[in-house]
Design a protein around this motif. Structure first.
Motif, PDB file in Angstrom:
ATOM      1  N   UNK A  46       0.663  -0.526  -0.068  1.00 42.65           N
ATOM      2  CA  UNK A  46      -0.488  -0.105   0.861  1.00 42.65           C
ATOM      3  C   UNK A  46       1.022   1.197   0.149  1.00 42.65           C
ATOM      4  N   UNK A  47       0.308   2.514  -0.627  1.00 43.51           N
ATOM      5  CA  UNK A  47       1.589   3.670  -0.225  1.00 43.51           C
ATOM      6  C   UNK A  47       1.244   4.090   1.520  1.00 43.51           C
ATOM      7  N   UNK A  48       2.472   4.213   0.793  1.00 41.87           N
ATOM      8  CA  UNK A  48       2.578   4.421   3.011  1.00 41.87           C
ATOM      9  C   UNK A  48       2.192   5.612   3.540  1.00 41.87           C
ATOM     10  N   UNK A  49       1.469   6.150   2.631  1.00 44.35           N
ATOM     11  CA  UNK A  49       0.900   8.205   3.126  1.00 44.35           C
ATOM     12  C   UNK A  49      -1.030   7.514   3.107  1.00 44.35           C
ATOM     13  N   UNK A  50      -1.073   6.780   2.436  1.00 43.75           N
ATOM     14  CA  UNK A  50      -2.857   6.284   2.860  1.00 43.75           C
ATOM     15  C   UNK A  50      -3.691   6.156   3.978  1.00 43.75           C
ATOM     16  N   UNK A  51      -4.587   6.621   3.892  1.00 44.78           N
ATOM     17  CA  UNK A  51      -5.619   6.195   5.544  1.00 44.78           C
ATOM     18  C   UNK A  51      -6.361   5.456   4.473  1.00 44.78           C
ATOM     19  N   UNK A  52      -6.751   4.380   5.282  1.00 43.60           N
ATOM     20  CA  UNK A  52      -8.448   3.669   4.282  1.00 43.60           C
ATOM     21  C   UNK A  52      -8.988   4.011   5.417  1.00 43.60           C
ATOM     22  N   UNK A  53     -10.229   4.616   4.742  1.00 40.23           N
ATOM     23  CA  UNK A  53     -11.843   4.624   5.621  1.00 40.23           C
ATOM     24  C   UNK A  53     -12.461   3.699   5.193  1.00 40.23           C
ATOM     25  N   UNK A  54     -12.933   2.700   6.238  1.00 40.78           N
ATOM     26  CA  UNK A  54     -13.871   1.272   5.763  1.00 40.78           C
ATOM     27  C   UNK A  54     -15.250   1.754   6.321  1.00 40.78           C
ATOM     28  N   UNK A  55     -16.363   1.650   5.993  1.00 36.03           N
ATOM     29  CA  UNK A  55     -17.540   1.010   6.108  1.00 36.03           C
ATOM     30  C   UNK A  55     -18.626   0.103   5.170  1.00 36.03           C
ATOM     31  N   UNK A  56     -19.791  -0.121   5.685  1.00 36.91           N
ATOM     32  CA  UNK A  56     -20.453  -1.308   4.753  1.00 36.91           C
ATOM     33  C   UNK A  56     -21.911  -0.260   4.590  1.00 36.91           C
ATOM     34  N   UNK A  57     -22.199  -0.706   3.127  1.00 35.19           N
ATOM     35  CA  UNK A  57     -23.607  -0.207   2.973  1.00 35.19           C
ATOM     36  C   UNK A  57     -24.572  -0.323   3.667  1.00 35.19           C
ATOM     37  N   UNK A  58     -25.723   0.372   3.326  1.00 35.20           N
ATOM     38  CA  UNK A  58     -27.067   1.019   3.764  1.00 35.20           C
ATOM     39  C   UNK A  58     -27.457  -1.016   3.914  1.00 35.20           C
ATOM     40  N   UNK A  59     -27.762  -1.238   3.720  1.00 36.51           N
ATOM     41  CA  UNK A  59     -28.512  -2.435   2.827  1.00 36.51           C
ATOM     42  C   UNK A  59     -28.024  -3.433   4.057  1.00 36.51           C
ATOM     43  N   UNK A  60     -26.124  -3.481   4.621  1.00 35.67           N
ATOM     44  CA  UNK A  60     -26.095  -4.555   5.587  1.00 35.67           C
ATOM     45  C   UNK A  60     -25.874  -4.093   6.836  1.00 35.67           C
ATOM     46  N   UNK A  61     -26.140  -2.586   6.923  1.00 29.96           N
ATOM     47  CA  UNK A  61     -26.499  -2.188   8.323  1.00 29.96           C
ATOM     48  C   UNK A  61     -26.959  -3.552   9.843  1.00 29.96           C
ATOM     49  N   UNK A  62     -28.151  -3.399   9.222  1.00 34.61           N
ATOM     50  CA  UNK A  62     -28.610  -4.307  10.290  1.00 34.61           C
ATOM     51  C   UNK A  62     -28.015  -5.146  10.588  1.00 34.61           C
ATOM     52  N   UNK A  63     -27.277  -6.033   9.759  1.00 34.95           N
ATOM     53  CA  UNK A  63     -25.871  -7.236  10.291  1.00 34.95           C
ATOM     54  C   UNK A  63     -25.194  -6.956  10.513  1.00 34.95           C
ATOM     55  N   UNK A  64     -24.931  -5.865  11.690  1.00 29.35           N
ATOM     56  CA  UNK A  64     -23.782  -5.353  11.708  1.00 29.35           C
ATOM     57  C   UNK A  64     -24.190  -4.770  13.753  1.00 29.35           C
ATOM     58  N   UNK A  65     -22.630  -5.064  14.276  1.00 30.60           N
ATOM     59  CA  UNK A  65     -22.840  -4.604  15.677  1.00 30.60           C
ATOM     60  C   UNK A  65     -21.812  -3.427  15.614  1.00 30.60           C
ATOM     61  N   UNK A  66     -22.338  -1.993  16.846  1.00 31.24           N
ATOM     62  CA  UNK A  66     -21.560  -0.902  17.085  1.00 31.24           C
ATOM     63  C   UNK A  66     -20.375  -1.601  17.114  1.00 31.24           C
TER      64      UNK A  66
END
Length: 70
Positions: A46-66
């Motif tokens: 990976x490029x050394x200075x890049x920050x990766x921001x992870x998200x899940x789509x709204x459709x899948x939110x109900x299957x995830x926990x805080x």
């Protein structure tokens, strides 16, 4: 696989890009060992200075926990 796809996508000229938004329905599980796999792999980087921001789509939110995204 997802690791290879993300690493190769972020290898393209990205001097002016400091972060990448990755939207993936199981991002919370995929990310657990991602850094470890990249660091141990000869083929992944990976490029050394890049920050990766992870998200899940709204459709899948109900299957995830805080706890999925601290």
């Amino acid at each position: 696989n997802m690791d290879y796809s993300i690493c190769n996508t972020l290898k393209y000229p990205s001097e002016d890009i400091d972060s990448a938004l990755i939207i993936y329905d199981v991002a919370c599980q995929w990310n657990i060992h991602f850094d470890e796999w990249v660091n141990q792999s000869y083929h992944l980087s990976l490029p050394p200075s890049i920050k990766i921001l992870l998200v899940i789509g709204k459709f899948h939110l109900s299957a995830h926990k805080l706890l999925c995204f601290p």
